[in-house]
Design a protein around this motif. Structure first.
Motif, PDB file in Angstrom:
ATOM      1  N   UNK A 282       0.840  -1.206   0.000  1.00 29.42           N
ATOM      2  CA  UNK A 282       0.000   0.000   0.000  1.00 29.42           C
ATOM      3  C   UNK A 282       0.871   1.251   0.000  1.00 29.42           C
ATOM      4  N   UNK A 283       2.042   1.170   0.647  1.00 33.86           N
ATOM      5  CA  UNK A 283       2.912   2.343   0.775  1.00 33.86           C
ATOM      6  C   UNK A 283       3.590   2.719  -0.540  1.00 33.86           C
ATOM      7  N   UNK A 284       3.560   1.842  -1.538  1.00 35.03           N
ATOM      8  CA  UNK A 284       4.168   2.200  -2.819  1.00 35.03           C
ATOM      9  C   UNK A 284       3.383   3.335  -3.473  1.00 35.03           C
ATOM     10  N   UNK A 285       4.014   4.151  -4.309  1.00 33.29           N
ATOM     11  CA  UNK A 285       3.314   5.286  -4.938  1.00 33.29           C
ATOM     12  C   UNK A 285       2.106   4.820  -5.742  1.00 33.29           C
ATOM     13  N   UNK A 286       1.036   5.597  -5.676  1.00 29.50           N
ATOM     14  CA  UNK A 286      -0.195   5.313  -6.426  1.00 29.50           C
ATOM     15  C   UNK A 286      -0.338   6.372  -7.511  1.00 29.50           C
ATOM     16  N   UNK A 287      -0.519   5.937  -8.751  1.00 32.01           N
ATOM     17  CA  UNK A 287      -0.659   6.875  -9.877  1.00 32.01           C
ATOM     18  C   UNK A 287      -2.147   7.072 -10.160  1.00 32.01           C
ATOM     19  N   UNK A 288      -2.600   8.301  -9.984  1.00 31.99           N
ATOM     20  CA  UNK A 288      -3.995   8.655 -10.269  1.00 31.99           C
ATOM     21  C   UNK A 288      -4.005   9.905 -11.134  1.00 31.99           C
ATOM     22  N   UNK A 289      -4.657   9.824 -12.288  1.00 34.04           N
ATOM     23  CA  UNK A 289      -4.740  10.962 -13.211  1.00 34.04           C
ATOM     24  C   UNK A 289      -3.354  11.486 -13.577  1.00 34.04           C
ATOM     25  N   UNK A 290      -2.405  10.543 -13.733  1.00 33.00           N
ATOM     26  CA  UNK A 290      -1.062  10.911 -14.123  1.00 33.00           C
ATOM     27  C   UNK A 290      -0.225  11.528 -13.018  1.00 33.00           C
ATOM     28  N   UNK A 291      -0.740  11.541 -11.804  1.00 32.41           N
ATOM     29  CA  UNK A 291      -0.032  12.149 -10.687  1.00 32.41           C
ATOM     30  C   UNK A 291       0.288  11.087  -9.650  1.00 32.41           C
ATOM     31  N   UNK A 292       1.441  11.241  -9.019  1.00 33.23           N
ATOM     32  CA  UNK A 292       1.912  10.262  -8.047  1.00 33.23           C
ATOM     33  C   UNK A 292       1.483  10.671  -6.633  1.00 33.23           C
ATOM     34  N   UNK A 293       0.886   9.716  -5.917  1.00 37.75           N
ATOM     35  CA  UNK A 293       0.446   9.971  -4.542  1.00 37.75           C
ATOM     36  C   UNK A 293       1.015   8.891  -3.630  1.00 37.75           C
ATOM     37  N   UNK A 294       1.227   9.289  -2.365  1.00 38.11           N
ATOM     38  CA  UNK A 294       1.703   8.343  -1.368  1.00 38.11           C
ATOM     39  C   UNK A 294       0.658   8.236  -0.256  1.00 38.11           C
ATOM     40  N   UNK A 295       0.423   7.014   0.163  1.00 37.17           N
ATOM     41  CA  UNK A 295      -0.547   6.797   1.228  1.00 37.17           C
ATOM     42  C   UNK A 295      -0.098   5.606   2.051  1.00 37.17           C
TER      43      UNK A 295
END
Length: 947
Positions: free
Chosen positions: A623-636
């Motif tokens: 889950x901690x790996x970067x998540x790509x949403x709408x071409x943008x990188x998010x961390x959670x």
């Protein structure tokens, strides 16, 4: 008429839109009738001689013969050319066969008629009677064969009679065609019997006129079906024509007492039974009886010579009667067969309907296979198929015993490359192939496929629902080519509708089941299915002595991310997170979105607790790996709690509850980690639960009390205010601190009624003291952030002041710095509204939060309270003194009053006195006290006797 018929048959109806074409067609025929029948010179056109074969007309080779032969050759040749061109150009194999059949029969009639009526009697020594009326039966018979074999010019009417009727529309038309044909035959028979076999000299005019009467009646009967009228009207016209002709026949032979023709009325009497109207028999019978009585009166006795014409007429009438008797018998037999077939089909439909009413996803395949078997037996075919056009993995097939399965046929037919097949089904709503060998050229692929599986005939209808084709219902005949009638199509459509209803019902059940057991967003199991599967795993684990792990996972700070990328972006993130969790699991494990950003994981069949810890670690890392949403990188990140069967619970609810408990402990410990459920956690929760349950009853049991701590002016050392502090005096647990139960009250929502009670009690108490003579003292009441978010707060404060009679200037409402620093503009609006009521506002625990000076400047604050953590550090030589001095100076610069909270020593008091702090509160002067103790102090301070 023959040429007119050929134009209609060969689809040249556009020519008939020109009215002059009818002149071309029928004017030469009218000339023939006049020239050879009713003209004064008509006798010159005939040269009759009596031979052993009967009367023979020898051609006179005059202008009449030349004209008639030219008319005969031109019109016949034109008809043959139309038939030849139609057969040659048509792409439909059935039309080709019809065209060549009719062309061949007309050619044979042309050759035979020319040979007997022209060549033999003109150029040969052997004389033959004119046989053209008999030879014309050859193309007539070909027409009837084409109607019977190929449905020539069929209008697609139903062969089944309507309820309450004996004749169907098809049988009525067929019956009228037969009678029309019989009238034509009767005209020929009359001409032949009177012209060739009558011993007396023929009355040519009478014979021709009487034969013409038969022909006209035949034409009228043919035209009946084109009358735009109801069936009853057509039947009435038919009976009138029949009755008139029968009566005319009887009256025409009155001189011979109708010795031969007297039996003709029996024909129409026999036919009347086909019309299910009793008055029609009476309507027919009365005129016939009257006619016979009239003949009896007119000719009571007669000597009649019976010759060849009479015998021929009797044979003809008997033949017609037998033919009609056969037709009537066939109609009744067919009606009985239709009724029996209808009853069988109704039983079939009732059985299938009964099965499909109770159909479910588990037995759908069984019910469809049973439907195909019943269809195959009912329609007497060798194979029956249902071919789904959706993503269904396989089709359904029934084969009669002894016939091989046609799996390859189904798979190929359900694929691509059969454009004609699908086009016919989509546009016509059915596909009926009487003979596979007669398929059009564009159906080459279909013909090859059908022939490779030895299929002779087939019929198929689509199974539809709201315009969408779900599949195909297909019946095939292998033994021999057979014709599927309109009734077969109708019955098959009824079965297709039943199947459609069953498929839609099962599909609805699937959708309901999916909605009930699967999460609409992620497509993974929801909590209902998770709990069901967990219960199954618990039962299995109990038998196999295995452990089961339950993980309760919650995303950390998901709300912030969701607000940043929007709800659609948040949904996409949840989908990716669910897939990542699923990717860490084994086949027997399960992940479920429990709701919002919470997930449940079942880990089954584990032998050691360490195994589930490793899996939890892998899930947290995934889950901690970067998540790509709408071409943008998010961390959670995520926090997880683990409960293990059977140590942490033996039921589904207990395991989930304990895993949830461990998850919250992981969050409190710092998030982005997992914790195993422990006995200490359970004990803490148990105490918390007990405390919460008791809190619900605390108000109604009067267990809550208020203590008051005085606030003292630093310069005068006089009491200038009181802070109302709530206490809970629990009968079992004793006095409970607010720090223990106020968070519970905020979580459960009980803070609203408790806060209202505190406000009302404190204001009422202050008013009572004022009435005793205590003046110049304000009452401070703490408000929770939950109360500030209650839209009824303003009205509650206003109503409390009004009901208790306390002036607003004597009420101070305290709000914590963290609540005041919240960016919610609604809190700022409420503070201004409260200020307008006249109450004062103070910020409690100032310095412990993160309030900005710009926001502090905009708030209607009267007083700030220095948090006690800075007060405790005074005189110990740390930085707390500097912070306290800064806060005091800040308050002075903002023209705010400042109060130090928690002052307990003389050094602390001296510090605040030296630095010009306005007020202090703490044990150095007064501790929190019950109302009775505070009341004595206040009365003494104001010089009021204490009774």
């Amino acid at each position: 008429m023959l040429l007119h018929f050929s134009l209609i048959l060969t689809e040249r109806t556009a020519v008939l839109k020109n009215k002059w074409i009818y002149v071309v067609l029928y004017f030469p025929a009218a000339v023939n009738v006049i020239a050879f029948g009713y003209n004064a010179s008509a006798k010159e056109q005939y040269n009759l001689i009596y031979t052993a074969a009967g009367w023979v007309n020898i051609s006179a080779n005059g202008w009449g013969d030349v004209y008639f032969n030219l008319y005969y050759i031109c019109f016949t040749t034109a008809g043959l050319l139309l038939l030849w061109n139609w057969a040659r150009r048509s792409k439909d194999p059935i039309k080709k066969k019809q065209g060549y059949l009719l062309m061949f029969s007309h050619s044979m009639a042309l050759i035979a008629g020319t040979a007997t009526d022209v060549i033999m009697n003109t150029y040969a020594s052997v004389k033959l009677p004119q046989l053209a009326p008999v030879i014309v039966l050859l193309p007539t018979t070909a027409m009837f064969y084409a109607i019977r074999r190929y449905g020539l010019m069929g209008l697609g009417k139903s062969e089944k009679a309507e309820p309450g009727q004996i004749l169907s529309n098809v049988n009525l038309d067929r019956f009228i065609k037969i009678m029309s044909f019989l009238y034509v035959i009767g005209g020929m028979l009359n001409f032949a019997s009177q012209y060739f076999f009558n011993q007396q000299a023929p009355r040519f005019g009478f014979i021709l006129l009487f034969s013409l009467f038969f022909f006209v009646n035949g034409l009228l009967l043919t035209l009946i079906k084109y009358i735009p009228a109801k069936k009853d009207v057509k039947e009435g016209v038919f009976i009138i024509i029949m009755l008139a002709s029968i009566l005319l026949i009887a009256l025409s032979y009155v001189e011979s007492a109708s010795v031969t023709a007297w039996s003709a009325p029996f024909i129409i009497v026999m036919l009347s039974v086909l019309f299910n109207k009793r008055f029609m028999i009476l309507w027919i019978g009365v005129p016939i009886l009257i006619t016979q009585i009239y003949i009896w009166v007119r000719m009571p006795e007669a000597m009649v010579q019976v010759d060849g014409s009479d015998y021929l007429a009797r044979i003809g009438i008997l033949g017609i009667t037998l033919w009609l008797a056969y037709f009537v018998n066939r109609v009744y037999v067919q009606r009985l067969e239709d009724n029996e077939a209808q009853i069988r089909f109704q039983k079939l439909v009732a059985r299938i309907s009964g099965d499909f009413v109770k159909v479910s996803e588990s037995d759908l395949d069984e019910k469809i296979n049973e439907l195909l078997e019943l269809c195959g037996e009912h329609f007497q075919v060798e194979r029956a198929f249902y071919i789904p056009l959706s993503n269904h993995p396989e089709a359904y097939e029934w084969s009669r015993e002894g016939k091989e399965q046609a799996d390859t046929f189904i798979s190929r037919l359900n694929g691509k490359g059969f454009a004609w097949w699908l086009k016919e089904l989509v546009h016509t709503g059915q596909l009926k192939v009487t003979d596979v060998d007669m398929l059009p050229p564009e159906a080459g692929a279909e013909q090859a496929l059908f022939s490779s599986h030895k299929i002779k005939s087939l019929i198929s209808v689509p199974v539809r629902n709201k315009g969408r084709i779900l599949g195909l219902l297909l019946l095939t005949s292998v033994k021999a080519a057979r014709s599927f009638g309109q009734n077969h199509q109708q019955l098959l459509r009824i079965l297709a509708n039943l199947l459609s209803d069953a498929l839609v019902k099962v599909e609805a059940q699937r959708e309901i089941s999916y909605m009930a057991y699967y999460d609409a967003l992620t497509g993974f199991p929801n909590h209902t299915l998770f709990k069901n599967q967990l219960e199954e795993s618990i039962r299995s684990a109990g038998e196999n002595d295995r452990h089961i792990g339950v993980l309760f996972i919650d995303l950390d700070a998901f709300k912030i991310v969701n607000d940043t990328i929007g709800h659609l972006g948040g949904d996409e993130m949840l989908k990716q997170v669910t897939s990542r969790i699923a990717g860490c699991l084994h086949e027997q494990d399960m992940v479920s979105r429990f709701g919002g950003d919470e997930f449940l994981v079942k880990v089954a069949g584990i032998e050691r607790v360490e195994d589930i810890e490793k899996m939890a670690e892998s899930i947290i890392n995934a889950i901690a790996r970067p998540v790509i949403v709408k071409g943008q990188e998010f961390f959670i990140t995520a926090s997880a709690g683990i409960a293990v069967y059977p140590g942490d619970g033996e039921s589904t609810e207990e395991l989930i509850r304990n895993a949830d408990l461990a998850m919250y402990a992981a969050k409190e410990k710092g998030k982005n980690q997992y914790l195993l459920c422990s006995p200490a956690m359970k004990e803490q929760v148990s105490e918390k639960t007990q405390l919460t349950n008791s809190l619900y009853r605390a108000l109604e049991r009067n267990e809550l009390v208020l203590h008051y701590q005085p606030q003292v002016n630093v310069q005068t050392k006089e009491i200038v205010g009181l802070e109302a502090l709530i206490r809970w005096n629990n009968p079992e647990l004793g006095m409970i601190s607010p720090a223990a139960f106020i968070p519970l009250a905020e979580q459960t929502g009980l803070i609203l009624p408790i806060g209202k009670w505190v406000l009302e009690t404190a204001c009422r108490q202050m008013k009572e003291w004022q009435e005793l003579g205590v003046q110049g003292i304000r009452m401070a009441v703490n408000l929770s952030v939950v109360q500030f978010k209650d839209r009824n707060l303003l009205s509650i404060v206003e109503r409390t002041l009004r009901e208790t009679g306390l002036g607003p200037e004597y009420l101070e409402l305290e709000i914590t710095e963290s609540a005041a620093a919240d960016g919610d503009d609604n809190i700022l609006e409420v503070l201004h509204a409260l200020k307008e009521l006249g109450v004062s506002i103070s910020i409690d625990d100032f310095g412990s939060g993160y309030s900005s000076l710009s926001r502090l400047k905009t708030m209607p604050v009267d007083r700030i309270k220095i948090d006690m953590q800075f007060v405790r550090g005074i005189s110990t030589g740390n930085e707390d003194e500097a912070i306290a001095k800064t806060i005091i100076q800040l308050a002075k610069n903002l023209k705010l009053q400042v109060i130090a909270e928690g002052v307990e020593t003389g050094e602390q008091f001296a510090f605040f006195n030296k630095n010009k702090c306005d007020e202090i509160q703490g044990y150095f002067f007064y501790k929190p006290m019950p109302a009775s103790e505070v009341e004595s102090i206040l009365l003494d301070m104001n010089g009021i006797p204490n009774n």
